[in-house]
Enzyme design. Structure first.
Site, PDB file in Angstrom:
ATOM      1  N   HIS A 131      47.030  14.519  17.383  1.00 30.96           N
ATOM      2  CA  HIS A 131      46.116  13.367  17.303  1.00 30.96           C
ATOM      3  C   HIS A 131      44.904  13.820  16.482  1.00 30.96           C
ATOM      4  O   HIS A 131      44.541  15.000  16.494  1.00 30.96           O
ATOM      5  CB  HIS A 131      45.684  13.028  18.731  1.00 30.96           C
ATOM      6  CG  HIS A 131      44.888  11.774  18.881  1.00 30.96           C
ATOM      7  ND1 HIS A 131      43.546  11.721  18.604  1.00 30.96           N
ATOM      8  CD2 HIS A 131      45.236  10.533  19.313  1.00 30.96           C
ATOM      9  CE1 HIS A 131      43.102  10.496  18.850  1.00 30.96           C
ATOM     10  NE2 HIS A 131      44.104   9.752  19.281  1.00 30.96           N
ATOM     11  N   ASP A 208      46.074  19.990  24.486  1.00 29.65           N
ATOM     12  CA  ASP A 208      45.621  18.605  24.542  1.00 29.65           C
ATOM     13  C   ASP A 208      46.534  17.889  25.532  1.00 29.65           C
ATOM     14  O   ASP A 208      47.703  17.624  25.235  1.00 29.65           O
ATOM     15  CB  ASP A 208      45.716  17.997  23.131  1.00 29.65           C
ATOM     16  CG  ASP A 208      45.432  16.510  23.118  1.00 29.65           C
ATOM     17  OD1 ASP A 208      45.388  15.891  24.193  1.00 29.65           O
ATOM     18  OD2 ASP A 208      45.274  15.958  22.012  1.00 29.65           O
ATOM     19  N   GLN A 211      48.153  13.002  26.860  1.00 28.74           N
ATOM     20  CA  GLN A 211      49.359  12.227  27.190  1.00 28.74           C
ATOM     21  C   GLN A 211      50.176  12.850  28.310  1.00 28.74           C
ATOM     22  O   GLN A 211      51.065  12.198  28.851  1.00 28.74           O
ATOM     23  CB  GLN A 211      50.248  12.073  25.945  1.00 28.74           C
ATOM     24  CG  GLN A 211      49.621  11.274  24.831  1.00 28.74           C
ATOM     25  CD  GLN A 211      49.392   9.808  25.191  1.00 28.74           C
ATOM     26  OE1 GLN A 211      50.070   9.237  26.048  1.00 28.74           O
ATOM     27  NE2 GLN A 211      48.421   9.194  24.544  1.00 28.74           N
ATOM     28  N   LYS A 234      43.761   7.344  30.571  1.00 21.87           N
ATOM     29  CA  LYS A 234      45.209   7.338  30.308  1.00 21.87           C
ATOM     30  C   LYS A 234      46.001   7.633  31.582  1.00 21.87           C
ATOM     31  O   LYS A 234      47.218   7.692  31.567  1.00 21.87           O
ATOM     32  CB  LYS A 234      45.543   8.348  29.211  1.00 21.87           C
ATOM     33  CG  LYS A 234      44.989   7.914  27.840  1.00 21.87           C
ATOM     34  CD  LYS A 234      45.348   8.878  26.762  1.00 21.87           C
ATOM     35  CE  LYS A 234      44.541   8.698  25.512  1.00 21.87           C
ATOM     36  NZ  LYS A 234      44.955   7.546  24.700  1.00 21.87           N
ATOM     37  N   CYS A 372      46.571   7.256  15.251  1.00 23.31           N
ATOM     38  CA  CYS A 372      45.635   8.389  15.057  1.00 23.31           C
ATOM     39  C   CYS A 372      46.390   9.678  14.772  1.00 23.31           C
ATOM     40  O   CYS A 372      45.977  10.767  15.197  1.00 23.31           O
ATOM     41  CB  CYS A 372      44.706   8.581  16.251  1.00 23.31           C
ATOM     42  SG  CYS A 372      43.541   7.257  16.432  1.00 23.31           S
TER      43      CYS A 372
HETATM   44  N1  PLP Z   1      45.011  13.445  22.073  1.00 20.98           N
HETATM   45  C1  PLP Z   1      46.067  12.637  22.247  1.00 20.98           C
HETATM   46  C2  PLP Z   1      47.451  13.214  22.204  1.00 20.98           C
HETATM   47  C3  PLP Z   1      45.873  11.276  22.465  1.00 20.98           C
HETATM   48  O1  PLP Z   1      46.925  10.464  22.639  1.00 20.98           O
HETATM   49  C4  PLP Z   1      44.553  10.774  22.494  1.00 20.98           C
HETATM   50  C5  PLP Z   1      44.310   9.328  22.646  1.00 20.98           C
HETATM   51  O2  PLP Z   1      45.124   8.508  22.289  1.00 20.98           O
HETATM   52  C6  PLP Z   1      43.489  11.667  22.327  1.00 20.98           C
HETATM   53  C7  PLP Z   1      43.758  12.991  22.108  1.00 20.98           C
HETATM   54  C8  PLP Z   1      42.070  11.204  22.369  1.00 20.98           C
HETATM   55  O3  PLP Z   1      41.767  10.732  23.658  1.00 20.98           O
HETATM   56  P1  PLP Z   1      40.373  10.007  23.944  1.00 20.98           P
HETATM   57  O4  PLP Z   1      40.245   8.938  22.906  1.00 20.98           O
HETATM   58  O5  PLP Z   1      40.533   9.469  25.324  1.00 20.98           O
HETATM   59  O6  PLP Z   1      39.322  11.043  23.829  1.00 20.98           O
END
Ligand code: PLP
Length: 414
Positions: A131, A208, A211, A234, A372
């Site tokens: 992401h 990270d 998910q 999430k 993203c």
């Molecule tokens: N990393 C992953 C794999 C994600 O799916 C997301 C959000 O869709 C993020 C990071 C960023 O999360 P946040 O926008 O809640 O900080």
């Protein structure tokens, strides 16, 4: 239709769905079919109640007050930290830092550990499926320090190439930052192997977990990651609250992030000393209400059982995969052996956005676009996908509605 064949062996879908008030609304005159859970999940009544109970019953700033409301708010905020600690198997609540979300957690590490440890010539490894939140902070750091950003390639089936990863590791590798589960493909990465190899090379690992925290059983000690970041919204919790886990020893040796109240021990114009963990990284008044409500979200998951939820989501994923594969012209992007509840697809000759709009007209919420993950879309040579992502409250009947909606959209667009 939505509630046909609803219950699995362990989950009563009628009871589960009743706990999410939003699921009873309609969109464009149709019952809402919410399949955009990887972007954010809906919230059970207990989470909504936890927020309103804080504001109606014991709203106060935490840690500094001696009056009753302040004590109640502090106790609830710290109880949530303990609940997070247990939820991800951390050894101490001092290792649990409340953040705004995954993005802030990753940036915290990049700005503190990164600035203290990365010098010219050092290498940071990420992957092609990250992401943007797990790309850009490292890119900024590498540009600033003249360090090298290396990227693990994704194979055609949506899995990371592990031989390529092992080749990228060198004695200059200082950090490996990878996603546990891909938000765009659903791939579950073999993080234990990734972490073991990184540690053998002398590098730290940030996972990270944006998910994975909602779909998988997380034990940061078994995983042996050095950092783990995730977002409350999430996993059935509120927006604006997230968690950064870090090993205590590493966090203790990192410089501070933001300066302000709470993160200090003593302030003098000559010299300021800093607070103990985790407060050292929680400058200013935190998001008290949403941190407290995060505990309600974790309780929701643990009451229904992570194993049972996972079993249900796997059944949804398998059924959706089978049904979608039968749709003419549809190609699923990402066919990894291990996947969480995400199906991304394209349909020959149709733009994902057009499909998304026609599905919305039928009350079906999916995500369309690059999710993203622009470098990942580039790797597959596509502008984006349509993504259906599942949560505990989704049903097989809703997948049937999605498939019927796609047939209708294809007819209208052809
Ligand atoms: N990393 C992953 C794999 C994600 O799916 C997301 C959000 O869709 C993020 C990071 C960023 O999360 P946040 O926008 O809640 O900080």
């Amino acid at each position: 239709m939505i509630l046909e064949d609803t219950s699995t062996d362990h989950l009563d879908m009628v009871t589960i769905r009743q706990q999410f008030p939003i699921l009873s609304r309609t969109v464009k005159g149709r019952p809402l079919v919410y399949l955009d859970n990887a972007a954010t999940t809906q919230k059970p009544q207990t989470v909504i109640d936890a927020i309103s109970q804080y504001y109606t019953g014991y709203n106060a700033n935490i840690h500094r007050g001696i009056h009753t409301l302040a004590e109640e708010a502090t106790a609830a905020y710290e109880a949530s930290r303990t609940s997070v600690q247990e939820f991800i198997g951390a050894s101490s609540s001092e290792e649990i830092i409340f953040t705004r979300g995954t993005t802030e957690g990753i940036n915290l590490v990049a700005y503190t550990w990164g600035r203290a440890n990365i010098v010219a010539g050092d290498e940071i490894i990420i992957s092609e499926m990250e992401h943007h939140s797990n790309i850009v902070p490292w890119q900024i750091l590498c540009e600033e320090r003249n360090a090298v950003l290396k990227v693990i390639p994704v194979m055609d089936n949506g899995e990371l190439s592990m031989p390529a990863y092992l080749d990228l590791l060198t004695s200059n590798t200082k950090l490996v930052a990878v996603t546990h589960v891909s938000n765009a493909l659903g791939t579950i990465n073999p993080v234990e192997n990734i972490i073991r190899a990184a540690h053998q090379a002398g590098a730290l690992v940030l996972i990270d977990g944006a998910q994975s925290a909602v779909h998988l059983d997380i034990n940061v000690q078994d995983m042996d990651c050095d950092f783990f970041a995730f977002s409350g919204h999430k996993l059935y919790g509120p927006t604006g609250i997230g968690v950064l886990y870090g090993k205590k020893d590493i966090l203790n040796h990192m410089p501070v992030f933001q300066g302000g109240g709470e993160m200090i021990k003593e302030v003098a114009f000559e010299h300021t000393t800093y607070n103990e963990l985790p407060y050292k990284y929680e400058a200013g008044t935190p998001n008290i209400a949403d941190a407290i409500a995060l505990k309600a979200a974790i309780d929701f998951i643990t009451i229904h059982g992570r194993d049972h939820i996972r079993q249900h989501e796997t059944a949804l994923l398998n059924y959706a995969t089978e049904q979608l594969e039968a749709v003419p012209g549809l190609t699923i992007i990402g066919n990894a052996g291990e996947k969480a509840g995400v199906v991304s697809f394209i349909i020959k000759g149709l733009h994902p956005q057009d499909i998304g709009i026609l599905l919305d007209n039928q009350g079906i919420a999916v995500r369309t676009g690059h999710h993203c993950t622009q470098p990942l879309m580039k790797r597959f040579g596509i502008p984006g996908t349509v993504r259906a992502s599942f949560a505990v409250y989704n049903t097989m009947g809703e997948i049937d509605v999605l498939v019927a909606g796609l047939h209708k959209a294809i007819k209208m667009l052809s």
